[in-house]
Design an enzyme around this catalytic site. Structure first.
Site, PDB file in Angstrom:
ATOM      1  N   LYS A  77       0.854  -1.191   0.000  1.00  0.00           N
ATOM      2  CA  LYS A  77       0.000   0.000   0.000  1.00  0.00           C
ATOM      3  C   LYS A  77       0.886   1.235   0.000  1.00  0.00           C
ATOM      4  CE  LYS A  77      -4.505   0.934   0.470  1.00  0.00           C
ATOM      5  NZ  LYS A  77      -5.642   0.171  -0.041  1.00  0.00           N
ATOM      6  N   VAL A 178     -26.730   1.801   0.449  1.00  0.00           N
ATOM      7  CA  VAL A 178     -27.134   1.386  -0.899  1.00  0.00           C
ATOM      8  C   VAL A 178     -26.494   2.302  -1.941  1.00  0.00           C
ATOM      9  CG1 VAL A 178     -29.223   0.134  -0.290  1.00  0.00           C
ATOM     10  CG2 VAL A 178     -29.350   2.605  -0.541  1.00  0.00           C
ATOM     11  N   GLY A 179     -25.162   2.438  -1.844  1.00  0.00           N
ATOM     12  CA  GLY A 179     -24.394   3.217  -2.812  1.00  0.00           C
ATOM     13  C   GLY A 179     -24.061   2.370  -4.023  1.00  0.00           C
TER      14      GLY A 179
HETATM   15  P1  NAD Z   1     -20.454   4.335  -1.936  1.00  0.00           P
HETATM   16  O1  NAD Z   1     -19.851   5.578  -1.380  1.00  0.00           O
HETATM   17  O2  NAD Z   1     -20.902   4.314  -3.354  1.00  0.00           O
HETATM   18  O3  NAD Z   1     -21.715   3.905  -1.044  1.00  0.00           O
HETATM   19  C1  NAD Z   1     -21.721   3.953   0.335  1.00  0.00           C
HETATM   20  C2  NAD Z   1     -23.162   4.244   0.776  1.00  0.00           C
HETATM   21  O4  NAD Z   1     -23.194   4.217   2.198  1.00  0.00           O
HETATM   22  C3  NAD Z   1     -23.657   5.627   0.331  1.00  0.00           C
HETATM   23  O5  NAD Z   1     -24.942   5.495  -0.265  1.00  0.00           O
HETATM   24  C4  NAD Z   1     -23.706   6.417   1.639  1.00  0.00           C
HETATM   25  O6  NAD Z   1     -24.759   7.384   1.639  1.00  0.00           O
HETATM   26  C5  NAD Z   1     -23.949   5.330   2.647  1.00  0.00           C
HETATM   27  N1  NAD Z   1     -23.507   5.666   3.996  1.00  0.00           N
HETATM   28  C6  NAD Z   1     -22.371   6.299   4.371  1.00  0.00           C
HETATM   29  N2  NAD Z   1     -22.336   6.428   5.708  1.00  0.00           N
HETATM   30  C7  NAD Z   1     -23.449   5.835   6.181  1.00  0.00           C
HETATM   31  C8  NAD Z   1     -23.969   5.643   7.476  1.00  0.00           C
HETATM   32  N3  NAD Z   1     -23.320   6.064   8.558  1.00  0.00           N
HETATM   33  N4  NAD Z   1     -25.147   4.997   7.588  1.00  0.00           N
HETATM   34  C9  NAD Z   1     -25.798   4.563   6.497  1.00  0.00           C
HETATM   35  N5  NAD Z   1     -25.367   4.711   5.241  1.00  0.00           N
HETATM   36  C10 NAD Z   1     -24.203   5.357   5.088  1.00  0.00           C
HETATM   37  O7  NAD Z   1     -19.393   3.190  -1.628  1.00  0.00           O
HETATM   38  P2  NAD Z   1     -19.302   1.752  -2.305  1.00  0.00           P
HETATM   39  O8  NAD Z   1     -18.317   1.812  -3.403  1.00  0.00           O
HETATM   40  O9  NAD Z   1     -20.693   1.246  -2.573  1.00  0.00           O
HETATM   41  O10 NAD Z   1     -18.629   0.920  -1.128  1.00  0.00           O
HETATM   42  C11 NAD Z   1     -19.390   0.478  -0.019  1.00  0.00           C
HETATM   43  C12 NAD Z   1     -18.484  -0.256   0.951  1.00  0.00           C
HETATM   44  O11 NAD Z   1     -17.876  -1.376   0.304  1.00  0.00           O
HETATM   45  C13 NAD Z   1     -17.307   0.578   1.490  1.00  0.00           C
HETATM   46  O12 NAD Z   1     -17.054   0.190   2.822  1.00  0.00           O
HETATM   47  C14 NAD Z   1     -16.153   0.178   0.612  1.00  0.00           C
HETATM   48  O13 NAD Z   1     -14.906   0.335   1.267  1.00  0.00           O
HETATM   49  C15 NAD Z   1     -16.459  -1.301   0.396  1.00  0.00           C
HETATM   50  N6  NAD Z   1     -15.869  -1.842  -0.835  1.00  0.00           N
HETATM   51  C16 NAD Z   1     -16.207  -1.303  -2.036  1.00  0.00           C
HETATM   52  C17 NAD Z   1     -15.642  -1.836  -3.191  1.00  0.00           C
HETATM   53  C18 NAD Z   1     -16.007  -1.288  -4.553  1.00  0.00           C
HETATM   54  O14 NAD Z   1     -15.695  -1.950  -5.559  1.00  0.00           O
HETATM   55  N7  NAD Z   1     -16.644  -0.146  -4.630  1.00  0.00           N
HETATM   56  C19 NAD Z   1     -14.747  -2.924  -3.113  1.00  0.00           C
HETATM   57  C20 NAD Z   1     -14.442  -3.459  -1.861  1.00  0.00           C
HETATM   58  C21 NAD Z   1     -15.017  -2.905  -0.715  1.00  0.00           C
END
Ligand code: NAD
Length: 345
Positions: A77, A178-179
């Protein structure tokens, strides 16, 4: 090491170019499977010690995730201190690219929290050892979220089969967040005939998903308590703390968020409550699989093949945990540690 095997010491490479605003480290945790791969984080840190601590934790985590996904990569990293005020991103990331190049392929970078595709394009002017760039037609690349969602979905099917000996159709899944990933997961679950309960701090986003998939919206505070077979944390880390696990009604936890366990002992608490926890880094590897395939010049078909292996792997972890009485987290860590000491097949 998290579960106890011996590894070579972590290697830190100091990055400093004052004129370009570059100040940070590259941490290399393991290279037995291949080059150390892991993204580049740009964040405000109070001091050099906190940069090192974050780099250590994140590089170690990448070794586990890459090994468990059976990728030909070790773990590493880059952690950079965000300069105060306005700064020249191009100068900073071009300097970073030159530093990555000096490692001659021992470390491969990509974007992470605080960095973007554009930053990686700047770094890529000076090194080939960068992924997470713009997708090229016919090759893997682009937004990793749909792949992450597919991996979570496959893992959830496996965990439901393990815990309930049943498919997801007709079950209720409570999704927190639900992002990009959680939203796509909802689509896959709706298609599979699951009932959805959703919670997010973004109200309009919940409304859209409710209209599209008939999901019931519940409060962020209440989502872990709802009557559901599966709880899917897909927002930020730390969703599983003592209070949440004490009242959780779901018997399967499987979601995309990183670092879901607020503390190590929560893994034991889940076992005691009879809740099958699918370890986060086993489940959410679809994104890194996609990024790796981009670097290796593979196709979307290759990505799909690797992502579809997440389901059987999750089942194997839960099965071994049940046989040994260990938590799924410990079982996964031990499996990953065996893999990270071997060259990739
Ligand atoms: P994103 O930012 O698109 O979605 C996150 C969602 O969580 C958003 O809709 C946000 O409004 C909501 N949120 C944030 N804080 C909150 C809270 N306190 N309570 C309720 N909802 C809340 O992110 P993503 O890309 O969908 O990733 C989601 C999770 O998955 C993260 O923890 C990320 O590290 C992990 N992740 C993502 C990927 C990827 O490919 N995007 C890969 C591995 C892990």
């Amino acid at each position: 090491m998290r579960a106890g095997q011996s590894m070579p010491p972590m290697e830190f490479v100091r990055l400093l170019d004052e004129a370009a605003g570059l100040d940070g480290v590259i941490a290399i945790h393991s290279t037995a499977r291949g080059p150390a791969a892991g993204g580049c984080r740009l964040w405000s840190y109070p001091d050099a010690a906190s940069v090192m601590a974050d780099a250590f934790r994140l590089a170690e985590g990448m070794s586990y995730k890459n090994a468990m996904a059976e990728l030909p990569f070790g773990g590493g990293k880059a952690v950079l201190r965000r300069p105060a005020g306005e700064f020249d991103r191009q100068a900073l990331f071009e300097a970073f690219g030159k530093a990555v190049q000096q490692l001659e392929g021992r470390y491969i970078t990509a974007e992470d929290v605080g960095t973007s595709v554009a930053d990686m394009e700047y770094a890529g002017r000076h090194t080939r050892n960068v992924a997470g760039r713009s997708a090229r037609p016919g090759f893997a690349g682009g937004d990793p979220s749909p792949w992450t969602a597919l991996g979570v979905f496959e893992a959830m099917k496996a965990a439901a089969r393990f815990r309930f000996e049943s498919a997801l159709s007709g079950m209720t899944v409570a999704v927190l967040g639900v992002g990009s990933v959680g939203g796509e997961l909802c689509r896959l679950l709706a298609e599979a005939g699951a009932r959805l309960m959703i919670a997010d701090i973004d109200g309009p986003r919940c409304d859209r998903l409710s209209d599209e998939f008939g999901a019931r919206i519940v409060s962020v505070e209440g989502i872990a308590d709802v009557e559901a077979e599966v709880f899917a944390p897909c927002a930020l880390g730390g969703a599983l703390d003592e209070a949440t696990v004490a009242t959780l009604r779901a018997r399967v936890v499987c979601g995309a968020a990183n670092n879901q366990l607020a503390a190590l002992h929560i893994a034991e608490m889940l076992v005691e409550r009879g809740i099958a926890y699918a370890p986060d880094y086993v489940v959410n590897a679809g994104g890194i699989i996609n990024v790796s395939a981009e670097y290796l010049g593979e196709s979307a078909g290759d990505v799909r093949g690797r992502v579809m292996r997440i389901g059987p792997r999750t089942y194997a972890v839960l099965e071994e945990a049940a046989h040994t009485g260990l938590s799924p987290s410990i079982v996964a860590d031990r499996m990953a540690e065996r893999l990270m000491l071997q060259p990739a097949a």
